[in-house]
Design an enzyme around this catalytic site. Structure first.
Site, short mmCIF file in Angstrom:
data_model
loop_
_atom_site.label_atom_id
_atom_site.label_comp_id
_atom_site.label_asym_id
_atom_site.label_seq_id
_atom_site.Cartn_x
_atom_site.Cartn_y
_atom_site.Cartn_z
N LYS A 76 -27.74 19.46 30.69
CA LYS A 76 -26.60 19.72 31.58
C LYS A 76 -26.48 21.21 31.84
O LYS A 76 -26.26 21.65 32.97
CB LYS A 76 -25.31 19.17 30.96
CG LYS A 76 -25.22 17.64 31.07
CD LYS A 76 -24.12 17.04 30.21
CE LYS A 76 -24.25 15.51 30.23
NZ LYS A 76 -23.35 14.80 29.36
N GLN B 67 -18.84 15.99 25.18
CA GLN B 67 -19.93 15.03 24.99
C GLN B 67 -19.51 13.95 24.00
O GLN B 67 -19.03 14.24 22.90
CB GLN B 67 -21.19 15.76 24.51
CG GLN B 67 -22.43 14.89 24.44
CD GLN B 67 -22.93 14.39 25.78
OE1 GLN B 67 -22.73 15.03 26.81
NE2 GLN B 67 -23.57 13.24 25.78
N ASP C 9 -15.93 14.17 34.19
CA ASP C 9 -16.54 12.94 33.68
C ASP C 9 -15.85 11.71 34.26
O ASP C 9 -16.38 10.60 34.21
CB ASP C 9 -16.38 12.89 32.15
CG ASP C 9 -17.68 13.10 31.41
OD1 ASP C 9 -18.73 12.75 31.96
OD2 ASP C 9 -17.62 13.60 30.28
N1 GUN Z 1 -22.21 10.25 26.35
C1 GUN Z 1 -23.04 9.39 26.99
N2 GUN Z 1 -22.85 9.46 28.32
C2 GUN Z 1 -21.89 10.38 28.53
C3 GUN Z 1 -21.29 10.91 29.70
O1 GUN Z 1 -21.57 10.53 30.83
N3 GUN Z 1 -20.34 11.86 29.49
C4 GUN Z 1 -19.99 12.28 28.25
N4 GUN Z 1 -19.04 13.20 28.16
N5 GUN Z 1 -20.53 11.81 27.14
C5 GUN Z 1 -21.48 10.88 27.29
#
Ligand code: GUN
Length: 302
Positions: free
Chosen positions: A53, A97, A120
């Protein structure tokens, strides 16, 4: 029929090029979108997602603020960080995350994020807005799935879609997005899960099967009709192999939820794992971050 492979890397690259141009235009107005990434603990998969990311932000010219915290971070300290990021004008998006280490209250953390920075799309305010069809940040993986379908010419209007999996991150939001009365919706949707009776009876009717169950071989060739479109959201780590770039380093062997080799002989279109949905998730996060920066600056053309 042998399926055409949906190239998620290419669709993601096209979208990132569009976003890069948009970020460059914003820079002329002295607007720099900013994303804060919060990672608590040492989970290897989470670490690699977060690194990807941050790299993607750099590639596009988005400011990224890296917050890596120890696994034993307290709820109080994590909440204080979220509050600080909520107030920081350089930050347009906050991503915590998931999953968080045991002992931390995920729901409380997600609720603390300013909904205007919730790139998100996990905050209940954004989830609610999405359900009633109001403008909201759409969760990245389901939004990426819909972009993959549309950009590969798949008609959603009136299509029979069967989703396998009912998670809050993929199955539930995807079902909601696909039934909306708009250009990226108008589908007829069935959501199957672990308590579904006769799963194959549902998937065999589907024009589009979306597998998001988190289990290899959830969808096999006998479960789909000829010409079906298959989107595989699954990312299962089934082992390790030496890296191609550096044979001394081990990397995960990834497998989706679909028996790709057999199902591709019946499908018209199918996503591989890796290289299908995965690259789209980060791209939609960047998209939401740019949208958030535009909204903060009062630029809101759609
Ligand atoms: N963990 C797995 N997929 C995601 C996501 O799309 N966003 C976040 N914040 N955590 C995740």
């Amino acid at each position: 029929m042998t399926a055409q492979i949906i190239d998620g890397k290419q669709v993601a690259a096209d979208m990132r090029a569009e976003l890069k141009a948009e970020v460059a235009e914003l820079k002329k107005k002295e607007i720099v979108p900013g994303l804060a990434v919060v990672l608590v603990g040492e989970d290897p998969a989470s670490k690699s997602y977060v690194t990807a990311k941050e790299r993607a932000c750099e590639e596009l010219g988005i400011y990224s603020d890296d917050n890596r915290l120890a696994a034993d971070t307290s709820q109080k300290d994590l909440m204080a960080l979220i509050k600080k990021l909520n107030k920081d004008p350089k930050i347009n998006g906050i991503l915590v995350q998931l999953p968080l280490p045991d002992g931390l209250n995920e729901a409380e953390v997600l609720l603390a994020i300013d909904p205007a920075k919730d790139v998100d799309g996990f905050h209940p305010v954004n989830v609610g807005k999405m359900v009633v069809g109001e403008k909201a940040f759409l969760p990245c993986t389901p939004h990426g799935v819909i972009q993959l379908l549309i950009r590969n010419g798949v008609k959603l209007e009136g299509a029979e879609v069967v989703i396998v999996g009912r998670s809050n991150i993929v199955g539930k939001p995807l079902a909601n997005m696909l039934i909306q009365k708009n250009a990226t919706g108008n589908a007829t949707v069935t959501v199957c899960h672990t308590r579904t009776r006769n799963l194959a009876g549902h998937t065999r009717r589907a024009d589009i099967v979306i597998a998001a169950a988190g289990r290899p071989d959830t969808v096999t060739a006998d479960m789909v009709k000829d010409g079906v479109v298959v989107i595989d959201v699954g990312v299962n780590r089934v082992g390790e192999k030496p890296s191609k770039k550096d044979p001394n380093r081990m990397v995960a062997i990834l497998k989706g939820d679909v028996d790709f080799e057999a199902v591709k002989e019946k499908a018209s279109l199918i996503t591989p794992v890796p290289g299908g949905v995965g690259p789209m998730t980060i791209t939609m996060l960047l998209y939401n971050t740019v949208e958030s920066a535009k909204r903060a600056a009062g630029i809101d053309e759609n």
